[in-house]
Scaffold this active site. Structure first.
Site, mmCIF file in Angstrom:
data_model
loop_
_atom_site.group_PDB
_atom_site.id
_atom_site.type_symbol
_atom_site.label_atom_id
_atom_site.label_comp_id
_atom_site.label_asym_id
_atom_site.label_seq_id
_atom_site.Cartn_x
_atom_site.Cartn_y
_atom_site.Cartn_z
ATOM 1 N N ARG A 107 19.562 -4.528 -3.012
ATOM 2 C CA ARG A 107 20.309 -5.410 -3.927
ATOM 3 C C ARG A 107 20.921 -4.633 -5.080
ATOM 4 N NH1 ARG A 107 18.508 -8.065 -8.372
ATOM 5 N NH2 ARG A 107 16.374 -7.428 -7.871
ATOM 6 N N ASN A 129 4.414 -9.510 3.439
ATOM 7 C CA ASN A 129 3.197 -10.319 3.572
ATOM 8 C C ASN A 129 3.540 -11.796 3.397
ATOM 9 O OD1 ASN A 129 1.148 -8.487 4.178
ATOM 10 N ND2 ASN A 129 0.899 -7.893 2.038
ATOM 11 N N SER A 135 0.480 -2.825 8.030
ATOM 12 C CA SER A 135 -0.640 -2.346 7.222
ATOM 13 C C SER A 135 -0.717 -0.836 7.253
ATOM 14 C CB SER A 135 -1.962 -2.930 7.721
ATOM 15 O OG SER A 135 -3.036 -2.443 6.928
ATOM 16 N N LYS A 181 -2.156 -10.498 10.183
ATOM 17 C CA LYS A 181 -2.124 -9.598 9.015
ATOM 18 C C LYS A 181 -2.857 -10.221 7.834
ATOM 19 C CE LYS A 181 -0.801 -6.145 6.370
ATOM 20 N NZ LYS A 181 -0.840 -6.598 4.984
ATOM 21 N N HIS A 211 -6.485 -9.773 8.507
ATOM 22 C CA HIS A 211 -6.757 -8.348 8.277
ATOM 23 C C HIS A 211 -7.002 -8.105 6.793
ATOM 24 C CE1 HIS A 211 -5.245 -4.475 6.777
ATOM 25 N NE2 HIS A 211 -5.642 -3.922 7.899
ATOM 26 N N ASN A 212 -6.141 -8.654 5.944
ATOM 27 C CA ASN A 212 -6.289 -8.448 4.511
ATOM 28 C C ASN A 212 -7.536 -9.138 3.971
ATOM 29 O OD1 ASN A 212 -3.810 -7.209 4.846
ATOM 30 N ND2 ASN A 212 -2.893 -8.141 3.039
ATOM 31 N N GLU A 222 -10.267 -6.913 4.719
ATOM 32 C CA GLU A 222 -10.138 -5.798 3.769
ATOM 33 C C GLU A 222 -10.775 -6.155 2.426
ATOM 34 O OE1 GLU A 222 -6.415 -4.130 1.235
ATOM 35 O OE2 GLU A 222 -6.108 -4.223 3.410
ATOM 36 N N ARG A 268 -13.337 -10.910 -7.387
ATOM 37 C CA ARG A 268 -12.150 -10.451 -8.112
ATOM 38 C C ARG A 268 -11.781 -11.437 -9.223
ATOM 39 N NH1 ARG A 268 -7.868 -7.332 -4.161
ATOM 40 N NH2 ARG A 268 -9.397 -6.423 -2.731
#
Length: 492
Positions: free
Chosen positions: A34, A103, A129, A183, A186-187, A190, A289
């Site tokens: 952009r 994502n 990933s 995905k 997967h995260n 993780e 977190r």
């Protein structure tokens, strides 16, 4: 005019690295960003001398590509992806392929597929990933969409993906949003992995009082074992050895203990709740977190809320080995939860996921790459309908052999006041799954007492309701079992 084989829109680090990866593997690339300044910087520095052609308008970008056009979109998930697609649509022709490599929320991917495919375009939602290094040198790729679209992209994807002993770390995942769903999970795994490692670190540092150099050596040793050999354990060892040039202290000790997140872990938890799948380790990691972000509150609370403290007084080496075993058992539970979620999503959304093949493509390139993924692949190759990894013979025996150490670690953590939410959630998951009878018979009685939600019995079929305030022994069977069962399963 010679045209390029592949196009990349979005030149943040991931976009740049994937473009260079594609070009290095023999496919000429066109790029567009952009902001022209970003394009100029890329062309003058990293892309100099390479078969990369820069476009400064979306129209020129499309013209530079051979047909059918293969365009990878690497922009921020959400509305920016839709905006780029809206810009491209008037310029594309039937059969052109758009690939969303960010994502994205899997339902957005399904919606975009439904909008684009009837118009004659092809759409792939692809999880990528591996971070910056993986994007450049070989990521794990999780493409979902129409099988024919994937087959057209397969020659490129198999070249740019990470390469392991049994092939490239890419496979056709499934239709519509399947790639982005895998995905996302997967995260989520993780998140669980990272939190479990953090809790092991907390125990080693605060229960045993070990120094950072010792911690680095321990994680380096763990990385040589079949159980814990992994990318995350490897980088953890490196982190403890890094000295901050400003303070001459280990850098990890001067980093603020407040972790951020980009949302995929939270999405995993939300999806699990919607599908009715239990993923407590991953949920605990997301919550950890969130709790870490309340730094000022925690500092204030630490001055007025007291609890136990002190050091572990037993054999240090033996306790280090116990923490290793607890970490591995908890890790198995985290992966078991993630794979169970993928299995349920596959059935619910008709993805037809091959869980063994998914474990295989995670062996290289991705953040959760680990040696024990070979064992997960083997478990699903042996039994494609395996309901839970805890039932696979190797994992079952592993936990049975190590559970005494696992329990000792959690008991010690509780005695010393060291929070281990992911370790605890993993053990609770194991204990709940292995129990033939849980206390939810009381839960069902309570729901029937205050809301007439009915309950089932162990000695006969049907759904029943009791007038509890009358202290009566009489129960009334519902007249429409199927409708009552639906209400029974969906009412809080």
């Amino acid at each position: 005019m010679t045209q390029q084989s592949f196009g990349v829109i979005g030149l943040a680090v991931m976009g740049e690295n994937l473009a260079l990866n594609v070009e290095r593997n023999g496919f000429p690339v066109a790029v567009y960003n952009r902001t022209a300044e970003k394009t100029d910087a890329f062309m003058e520095q990293r892309a100099q001398g390479k078969n990369v052609k820069a476009a400064y308008s979306i129209e020129d970008f499309v013209k530079y590509l051979e047909r059918p056009r293969r365009i990878l979109i690497m922009v921020k998930a959400g509305k920016p992806v839709d905006a780029v697609i809206d810009q491209l649509k008037p310029l594309l022709e039937e059969g052109d392929i758009l690939i969303d490599g960010g994502n994205s929320w899997f339902e957005d991917t399904a919606r975009r597929t439904e909008e684009l495919e009837p118009a004659g375009f092809r759409f792939i939602g692809m999880g990528v990933s591996g971070g910056e290094e993986g994007a450049l040198n070989g990521p794990s790729l999780m493409p979902g969409g129409t099988k024919s679209s994937y087959e057209y992209l397969e020659p490129i994807f198999t070249k740019i993906a990470a390469q392991v002993d049994d092939g490239p770390c890419v496979t056709y995942i499934g239709p519509a949003g399947a790639g982005h769903y895998v995905k996302m999970v997967h995260n989520g795994i993780e998140y669980g992995d990272i939190q479990l490692i953090a809790e092991a670190y907390d125990l080693l540092k605060n229960a045993l009082g070990l120094e950072d150099k010792q911690l680095g050596d321990i994680f380096a040793e763990w990385n040589t074992t079949d159980e814990l050999n992994s990318y995350l354990i490897e980088i953890t060892s490196d982190i403890f050895k890094y000295i901050d040039p400003e303070t001459n202290q280990p850098l990890v000790d001067v980093i603020l203990d407040a972790a951020g997140q980009k949302g995929t872990g939270r999405w995993t938890v939300q999806s699990a709740l919607e599908l009715g799948v239990c993923i407590p380790t991953i949920t605990a990691a997301v919550n950890a977190r969130i709790m870490s972000s309340f730094k000022k509150e925690r500092v204030a609370a630490s001055k007025i809320l007291t609890g136990p403290s002190g050091k572990y007084e037993g054999d240090t080496k033996a306790f280090i080995n116990m923490i290793r075993d607890a970490l591995y058992c908890s890790k198995i539970c985290s992966y078991a939860q993630g794979m169970a979620l993928l299995g349920m999503a596959s059935r619910n959304y008709h993805y037809e996921l091959d869980l063994g093949e998914i474990a295989r493509i995670w062996k290289g390139g991705c953040i959760i790459r680990a040696g024990f993924l070979n064992k997960i692949k083997h478990a699903f190759d042996q039994d494609a309908d395996l309901p839970n990894l805890l039932l696979a013979p190797e994992f079952r025996q592993t936990i049975l052999d190590r559970q005494a150490a696992w329990r000792e670690v959690l008991a010690t953590a509780a005695k010393l006041g060291i929070p281990v939410p992911a370790f605890s959630s993993s053990l609770d998951y194991f204990d709940s799954y292995r129990n033939a009878r849980l206390p939810q018979n009381l839960t069902q009685a309570q729901r029937d007492y205050f809301g007439a939600h009915t309950y089932e019995r162990v000695d006969k079929s049907g759904f029943f309701h009791t007038e509890w305030t009358h202290f009566s022994q009489q129960s009334v069977q519902t007249s429409t079992p199927e409708s009552q069962q639906a209400e029974h399963l969906t009412t809080p």
